[in-house]
Design an enzyme around this catalytic site. Structure first.
Site, short mmCIF file in Angstrom:
data_model
loop_
_atom_site.label_atom_id
_atom_site.label_comp_id
_atom_site.label_asym_id
_atom_site.label_seq_id
_atom_site.Cartn_x
_atom_site.Cartn_y
_atom_site.Cartn_z
N ASN A 8 0.85 -1.19 0.00
CA ASN A 8 0.00 0.00 0.00
C ASN A 8 0.88 1.24 0.00
OD1 ASN A 8 -1.51 2.29 1.11
ND2 ASN A 8 -3.18 0.83 1.43
N HIS A 44 -5.50 3.71 -1.60
CA HIS A 44 -6.82 4.03 -1.06
C HIS A 44 -7.08 5.51 -1.30
CE1 HIS A 44 -9.93 3.28 2.34
NE2 HIS A 44 -10.32 4.27 1.59
N GLU A 76 -8.72 0.59 -3.07
CA GLU A 76 -9.65 0.51 -1.95
C GLU A 76 -10.44 1.79 -1.82
OE1 GLU A 76 -6.87 -0.01 1.25
OE2 GLU A 76 -7.03 -2.17 1.12
N HIS A 200 -4.38 -4.20 7.56
CA HIS A 200 -4.41 -3.08 8.52
C HIS A 200 -3.53 -3.37 9.74
CE1 HIS A 200 -6.17 0.93 9.06
NE2 HIS A 200 -5.78 0.74 10.30
N ASP A 201 -2.47 -2.56 9.85
CA ASP A 201 -1.55 -2.62 10.99
C ASP A 201 -0.82 -3.96 11.09
OD1 ASP A 201 -3.54 -0.47 13.15
OD2 ASP A 201 -2.05 -0.01 11.60
N HIS A 224 1.40 0.92 6.23
CA HIS A 224 1.99 1.71 7.33
C HIS A 224 3.23 1.04 7.92
CE1 HIS A 224 1.88 4.81 10.40
NE2 HIS A 224 2.17 3.87 11.28
C1 LIG Z 1 -8.57 -0.51 4.25
C2 LIG Z 1 -7.41 -0.43 5.17
O1 LIG Z 1 -7.39 -0.96 6.25
C3 LIG Z 1 -6.26 0.33 4.75
O2 LIG Z 1 -5.83 -0.12 3.55
C4 LIG Z 1 -6.58 1.76 4.53
O3 LIG Z 1 -6.31 2.08 3.22
C5 LIG Z 1 -5.69 2.60 5.38
O4 LIG Z 1 -6.01 3.91 5.03
P1 LIG Z 1 -5.00 5.07 5.45
O5 LIG Z 1 -3.67 4.77 4.81
O6 LIG Z 1 -5.68 6.32 4.92
O7 LIG Z 1 -4.91 5.02 6.96
N1 LIG Z 2 -5.98 -2.96 3.40
C1 LIG Z 2 -4.89 -2.68 4.32
C2 LIG Z 2 -3.87 -1.84 3.62
O1 LIG Z 2 -3.91 -1.69 2.41
C3 LIG Z 2 -2.79 -1.18 4.38
O2 LIG Z 2 -3.08 -1.05 5.73
P1 LIG Z 2 -1.86 -0.55 6.65
O3 LIG Z 2 -0.77 -1.59 6.53
O4 LIG Z 2 -1.42 0.79 6.14
O5 LIG Z 2 -2.45 -0.49 8.04
#
Ligand SMILES: CC(=O)[C@@H](O)[C@H](O)COP(=O)(O)O
Ligand SMILES: NCC(=O)COP(=O)(O)O
Length: 250
Positions: A8, A44, A76, A200-201, A224
């Site tokens: 991401n 996203h 997303e 996510h995380d 992240h």
């Molecule tokens: C859907 C999900 O959990 C994440 O991919 C989301 O895209 C995080 O969005 P942010 O990077 O805006 O926090």
């Molecule tokens: N769908 C989860 C994503 O794309 C990234 O989530 P994160 O690793 O940034 O929390």
């Protein structure tokens, strides 16, 4: 047990947007991630374009088409008419529908599928016409009824929201219990013919127990934690570390 890694790029874009300058360059870091063996890229594009801008979509689509045709693009977002229009224009391999309000700081819950069935089915119908796989964000403790509703809404896959699991970094007992719960939800989703993604995380530390708990986990999308590690190890090495944590023999 190997889950495919989709990187991401939201956090790279958020860093770029701090200044009116073209670096860090989202396409450049997308290329590094794919060259390092990532299965695909995820973005996203939120309505306020706080990180990914709508103009990033055709750039990343062209990167994959021109240089990494075996990779997948996953977009997303909340299925507004505008968002669905963006996806129909970009034609990613996968769209992940997320129930986020525009004001949300980040994604923090899955769909109440029954309450949104018409919106979800309408969105799936449009995306299916372009052969786009549809994944829908689901809570890690989704009930059988909710999984039935996800299937009835036309989802090809669910993406298990792993935020609560990621928050257990300092509580191994709760982390183990949530991994087990995610594994059970994934099993019940698979019994209904749904593919299972997760995100996510997620981190290098918490991925191995999750991959072990969900033997047929198709894909994890990670931004992240992977970007945070890239500040220490570099982007390419961070991707390789996460691929290894996903079970790949890198
Ligand atoms: C859907 C999900 O959990 C994440 O991919 C989301 O895209 C995080 O969005 P942010 O990077 O805006 O926090
Ligand atoms: N769908 C989860 C994503 O794309 C990234 O989530 P994160 O690793 O940034 O929390």
């Amino acid at each position: 047990m190997v889950a495919k890694l989709s990187v991401n790029l939201n956090a790279i874009a958020q860093l770029r947007n701090r200044r009116d300058l073209p670096w860090p360059n989202v396409r450049h870091f997308g290329r590094i991630a794919l060259e390092a063996g990532a299965h695909g890229l995820t973005v996203h594009p939120r309505p306020d374009q706080r990180h990914i801008r709508f103009s990033d979509l055709p750039v990343l689509r062209a990167l994959i088409d021109d240089e990494f045709p075996q990779a997948e693009f996953n977009i997303e977002g909340y299925p507004s008419d505008f968002f669905i229009g963006l996806c129909l224009e970009t034609e990613p391999e996968q769209v992940t529908l997320v129930p986020d309000d525009p004001a949300q700081a980040t994604s923090d819950h899955g769909w109440k599928f029954a309450a949104h069935r018409d919106l979800l089915k309408k969105s799936v119908d449009k995306l299916r016409k372009k052969n786009i796989r549809v994944s829908m964000f689901a809570d890690g403790d989704a009930t059988d009824a909710e999984l039935e509703d996800a299937r009835a809404s036309g989802a090809d896959r669910i993406e298990l929201y792993t935020g609560p699991y990621g928050a257990c970094f300092d509580d191994p007992d709760r982390e183990a219990a949530l991994a087990k719960q995610l594994g059970d939800t994934a099993r019940r989703a698979r019994e209904r013919g749904l593919g299972v993604n997760a995100g996510h995380d997620l981190t290098v530390a918490n991925l191995p127990p999750l991959v072990a708990a969900i033997p047929d986990l198709a894909e994890v999308s990670i931004g992240h934690g992977l970007t945070a590690d890239a500040l220490e190890y570099g982007m390419a090495e961070s991707v390789r570390r996460f691929r290894h944590a996903c079970g790949e023999p890198v």
